[in-house]
Motif scaffolding. Structure first.
Motif, PDB file in Angstrom:
ATOM      1  N   GLU A  85       0.832  -1.211   0.000  1.00  0.00           N
ATOM      2  CA  GLU A  85       0.000   0.000   0.000  1.00  0.00           C
ATOM      3  C   GLU A  85       0.869   1.264   0.000  1.00  0.00           C
ATOM      4  O   GLU A  85       0.446   2.311  -0.481  1.00  0.00           O
ATOM      5  CB  GLU A  85      -0.938   0.011   1.210  1.00  0.00           C
ATOM      6  CG  GLU A  85      -2.050  -1.029   1.144  1.00  0.00           C
ATOM      7  CD  GLU A  85      -3.010  -0.819  -0.021  1.00  0.00           C
ATOM      8  OE1 GLU A  85      -3.258   0.330  -0.412  1.00  0.00           O
ATOM      9  OE2 GLU A  85      -3.515  -1.839  -0.548  1.00  0.00           O
ATOM     10  N   ASP A  86       2.078   1.137   0.548  1.00  0.00           N
ATOM     11  CA  ASP A  86       2.973   2.294   0.614  1.00  0.00           C
ATOM     12  C   ASP A  86       3.543   2.690  -0.740  1.00  0.00           C
ATOM     13  O   ASP A  86       4.222   3.707  -0.862  1.00  0.00           O
ATOM     14  CB  ASP A  86       4.108   2.029   1.620  1.00  0.00           C
ATOM     15  CG  ASP A  86       3.581   1.902   3.037  1.00  0.00           C
ATOM     16  OD1 ASP A  86       3.058   2.903   3.537  1.00  0.00           O
ATOM     17  OD2 ASP A  86       3.653   0.799   3.614  1.00  0.00           O
ATOM     18  N   HIS A 121      -2.564   9.018  -4.784  1.00  0.00           N
ATOM     19  CA  HIS A 121      -2.954  10.307  -4.209  1.00  0.00           C
ATOM     20  C   HIS A 121      -1.799  11.306  -4.132  1.00  0.00           C
ATOM     21  O   HIS A 121      -1.880  12.287  -3.403  1.00  0.00           O
ATOM     22  CB  HIS A 121      -3.586  10.085  -2.835  1.00  0.00           C
ATOM     23  CG  HIS A 121      -4.895   9.362  -2.946  1.00  0.00           C
ATOM     24  ND1 HIS A 121      -6.051   9.972  -3.368  1.00  0.00           N
ATOM     25  CD2 HIS A 121      -5.210   8.058  -2.763  1.00  0.00           C
ATOM     26  CE1 HIS A 121      -7.022   9.077  -3.414  1.00  0.00           C
ATOM     27  NE2 HIS A 121      -6.539   7.905  -3.049  1.00  0.00           N
ATOM     28  N   GLY A 122      -0.733  11.009  -4.874  1.00  0.00           N
ATOM     29  CA  GLY A 122       0.366  11.973  -4.984  1.00  0.00           C
ATOM     30  C   GLY A 122       1.075  12.273  -3.680  1.00  0.00           C
ATOM     31  O   GLY A 122       1.653  13.348  -3.521  1.00  0.00           O
ATOM     32  N   MET A 123       1.019  11.329  -2.740  1.00  0.00           N
ATOM     33  CA  MET A 123       1.709  11.577  -1.466  1.00  0.00           C
ATOM     34  C   MET A 123       3.208  11.313  -1.560  1.00  0.00           C
ATOM     35  O   MET A 123       3.983  11.789  -0.744  1.00  0.00           O
ATOM     36  CB  MET A 123       1.096  10.695  -0.371  1.00  0.00           C
ATOM     37  CG  MET A 123      -0.338  11.113  -0.021  1.00  0.00           C
ATOM     38  SD  MET A 123      -1.352   9.689   0.479  1.00  0.00           S
ATOM     39  CE  MET A 123      -0.737   9.407   2.127  1.00  0.00           C
ATOM     40  N   ILE A 124       3.612  10.508  -2.526  1.00  0.00           N
ATOM     41  CA  ILE A 124       5.047  10.302  -2.762  1.00  0.00           C
ATOM     42  C   ILE A 124       5.311  10.423  -4.253  1.00  0.00           C
ATOM     43  O   ILE A 124       4.422  10.181  -5.075  1.00  0.00           O
ATOM     44  CB  ILE A 124       5.558   8.914  -2.267  1.00  0.00           C
ATOM     45  CG1 ILE A 124       4.833   7.758  -2.987  1.00  0.00           C
ATOM     46  CG2 ILE A 124       5.383   8.768  -0.758  1.00  0.00           C
ATOM     47  CD1 ILE A 124       5.487   6.404  -2.757  1.00  0.00           C
ATOM     48  N   ASP A 125       6.538  10.805  -4.603  1.00  0.00           N
ATOM     49  CA  ASP A 125       6.873  10.949  -6.027  1.00  0.00           C
ATOM     50  C   ASP A 125       7.442   9.629  -6.562  1.00  0.00           C
ATOM     51  O   ASP A 125       7.671   8.676  -5.809  1.00  0.00           O
ATOM     52  CB  ASP A 125       7.816  12.126  -6.260  1.00  0.00           C
ATOM     53  CG  ASP A 125       9.147  11.954  -5.539  1.00  0.00           C
ATOM     54  OD1 ASP A 125       9.453  10.825  -5.103  1.00  0.00           O
ATOM     55  OD2 ASP A 125       9.874  12.947  -5.394  1.00  0.00           O
ATOM     56  N   ASP A 126       7.683   9.584  -7.859  1.00  0.00           N
ATOM     57  CA  ASP A 126       8.131   8.349  -8.500  1.00  0.00           C
ATOM     58  C   ASP A 126       9.473   7.879  -7.968  1.00  0.00           C
ATOM     59  O   ASP A 126       9.713   6.679  -7.809  1.00  0.00           O
ATOM     60  CB  ASP A 126       8.231   8.545 -10.024  1.00  0.00           C
ATOM     61  CG  ASP A 126       6.855   8.661 -10.665  1.00  0.00           C
ATOM     62  OD1 ASP A 126       5.856   8.390  -9.970  1.00  0.00           O
ATOM     63  OD2 ASP A 126       6.784   9.030 -11.846  1.00  0.00           O
ATOM     64  N   LYS A 127      10.340   8.832  -7.682  1.00  0.00           N
ATOM     65  CA  LYS A 127      11.677   8.457  -7.203  1.00  0.00           C
ATOM     66  C   LYS A 127      11.560   7.748  -5.848  1.00  0.00           C
ATOM     67  O   LYS A 127      12.168   6.699  -5.632  1.00  0.00           O
ATOM     68  CB  LYS A 127      12.543   9.715  -7.072  1.00  0.00           C
ATOM     69  CG  LYS A 127      14.002   9.377  -6.843  1.00  0.00           C
ATOM     70  CD  LYS A 127      14.867  10.612  -6.674  1.00  0.00           C
ATOM     71  CE  LYS A 127      16.147  10.230  -5.960  1.00  0.00           C
ATOM     72  NZ  LYS A 127      16.575  11.212  -4.984  1.00  0.00           N
ATOM     73  N   ARG A 136      11.373   2.902  -2.491  1.00  0.00           N
ATOM     74  CA  ARG A 136      10.600   2.038  -1.595  1.00  0.00           C
ATOM     75  C   ARG A 136      10.507   0.623  -2.140  1.00  0.00           C
ATOM     76  O   ARG A 136      10.593  -0.344  -1.389  1.00  0.00           O
ATOM     77  CB  ARG A 136       9.189   2.602  -1.386  1.00  0.00           C
ATOM     78  CG  ARG A 136       9.172   3.793  -0.454  1.00  0.00           C
ATOM     79  CD  ARG A 136       7.740   4.166  -0.070  1.00  0.00           C
ATOM     80  NE  ARG A 136       7.740   5.287   0.851  1.00  0.00           N
ATOM     81  CZ  ARG A 136       6.667   5.732   1.483  1.00  0.00           C
ATOM     82  NH1 ARG A 136       5.486   5.162   1.267  1.00  0.00           N
ATOM     83  NH2 ARG A 136       6.739   6.745   2.307  1.00  0.00           N
ATOM     84  N   MET A 137      10.325   0.506  -3.445  1.00  0.00           N
ATOM     85  CA  MET A 137      10.214  -0.840  -4.011  1.00  0.00           C
ATOM     86  C   MET A 137      11.529  -1.598  -3.842  1.00  0.00           C
ATOM     87  O   MET A 137      11.539  -2.801  -3.569  1.00  0.00           O
ATOM     88  CB  MET A 137       9.755  -0.771  -5.468  1.00  0.00           C
ATOM     89  CG  MET A 137       8.257  -0.427  -5.553  1.00  0.00           C
ATOM     90  SD  MET A 137       7.530  -0.554  -7.209  1.00  0.00           S
ATOM     91  CE  MET A 137       7.888   1.086  -7.823  1.00  0.00           C
ATOM     92  N   GLN A 138      12.644  -0.894  -3.989  1.00  0.00           N
ATOM     93  CA  GLN A 138      13.945  -1.535  -3.746  1.00  0.00           C
ATOM     94  C   GLN A 138      14.043  -1.957  -2.279  1.00  0.00           C
ATOM     95  O   GLN A 138      14.504  -3.056  -1.956  1.00  0.00           O
ATOM     96  CB  GLN A 138      15.072  -0.559  -4.125  1.00  0.00           C
ATOM     97  CG  GLN A 138      16.471  -1.139  -3.956  1.00  0.00           C
ATOM     98  CD  GLN A 138      16.670  -2.433  -4.733  1.00  0.00           C
ATOM     99  OE1 GLN A 138      16.347  -2.511  -5.924  1.00  0.00           O
ATOM    100  NE2 GLN A 138      17.154  -3.486  -4.068  1.00  0.00           N
TER     101      GLN A 138
END
Lengths: 248, 248
Positions: free
Chosen positions: A116-117, A124-130, A135-137
């Protein structure tokens, strides 16, 4: 590996599959799961983490009820991830997740999860792509930690429903008294963001695939539960567990 | 980066350094730390994790007392890592560590740390080299998670004493009533494994150096505390913190 395109995957069981037979098959698997989980608990070597993701009304709660009530509750925990508290937000996003990972011998179910993070937060634009990629890493590293350092076997399920089926189920929450408690004023707003969610899910399936995702056609509950129970049985059998002897 | 060789590093202050002047300098730094920590807490953006490692009797407890009592205890936590419990051992080795990482605005001190999981365990043959290397990689990933995802700034200190100074201090524990409670029957046995510990420490300094280690000459407590306080001040000042305005 070929990228997963959700649009190309059916949300229903193959027509040829008989519902009644499948339900009987499921009942048989569940019987066996009880014994396998007892063995897991007794041996205390491995742990199981079942991650359940899916859109609102995709049947996450129902799956937990249908499949995991077959096991001794002493050895099974369910953790439902809600919006993080202020206290949780004061830590890295995996902090609260780590506290709920399974001890050896245990089965832990995540109803929603750390994914969900990199989903609702992105929509909802709470975090940017970078940040999302970082986070995925971090998620890959974290899942590797659990796998390598605690014999945790992770099963990742995406409950794949169609937008039409979702709409039907959300409307039931407005009309059926037994389902009204699940209704959330935001549900219909979120449903409009369907395509955004699908895009971010597909990115997760691509970037967080060291441990593979199982895409579970979920428009029919009987088929969904059958598939998940089957995967779980397959995993537990593969562990070649044995009852330990007397303690010395 | 050049590999750290502990034998080549002095365990004492340079002869030219005046003890009295250094102590006055330390007192000044500590005064400033109080204010800087207040700012850290008020701003609530960053967190600080101070990792203190060192052989028995290298002065870890004393350091905590000398340097961190200058700060408001509301914003400072100390966690002393002991042998893991059965409950903790049923999880991956970073599970209990993660539960004690600092929330935003906080200073967390680890008296010993996750590095024990690649030290004492190796010296006593509880894990093999392959597992140790996997753990060191997991530690790097974990420290990266804290850094990237919670603005946690990590300071890693190794308190570097000589075996002669250690022997002297361990003997004091046998004779000085105020120090006897620290005596542990294993201390002298462990001391005999000195070279093994040094080798594994050097491997850590090499393999877990994404966040650098500070090797602190620690035969003299005044010099040790001064160096650590200085590093802490330097870090806090670099954060360019500001008091937040009124909440909207």
């Amino acid at each position: 590996m070929k990228k997963i395109k959700l649009k190309d995957i059916d949300t229903r069981a193959p027509k040829s599959l008989d519902k009644q037979e499948t339900k009987e098959e499921l009942a048989k698997i569940l019987e066996g799961l009880d014994e396998l989980q007892n063995l897991l608990y007794a041996e205390g070597k491995h742990s199981i983490l079942v991650i359940i993701q899916g859109m609102d009304a995709s049947g996450k709660d129902g799956l937990t009820r249908d499949v995991f009530t077959s096991m001794n509750p002493q050895g099974v925990n369910v953790y439902s991830f809600k919006e993080p508290t202020q206290h949780e937000l004061a830590h890295d996003f995996l902090w609260r997740v780590h506290q709920n990972t399974p001890a050896k011998g245990m089965v832990q179910i995540f109803n929603r999860s750390h994914y969900e993070d990199v989903l609702v937060t992105r929509v909802h634009g709470m975090i940017d792509d970078k940040t999302a990629r970082q986070r995925m890493q971090a998620i890959n590293n974290f899942e590797q930690l659990l796998t390598e350092h605690n014999d945790t076997h992770i099963l990742k399920f995406y409950l794949h429903i169609s937008p039409e089926e979702q709409k039907k189920r959300l409307e039931e929450r407005l009309s059926e008294p037994s389902k009204m408690w699940k209704y959330n004023a935001n549900d219909f707003k979120e449903a409009k963001l369907w395509d955004n969610y699908m895009g971010y899910y597909e990115e997760i399936f691509d970037k967080c695939s060291d441990i593979p995702w199982h895409i579970i056609p979920a428009d029919q509950n009987w088929y969904k539960s059958y598939l998940v129970a089957q995967k779980l049985e397959e995993l537990l059998k593969s562990l070649k567990m044995k009852y330990p002897g007397m303690k010395k």
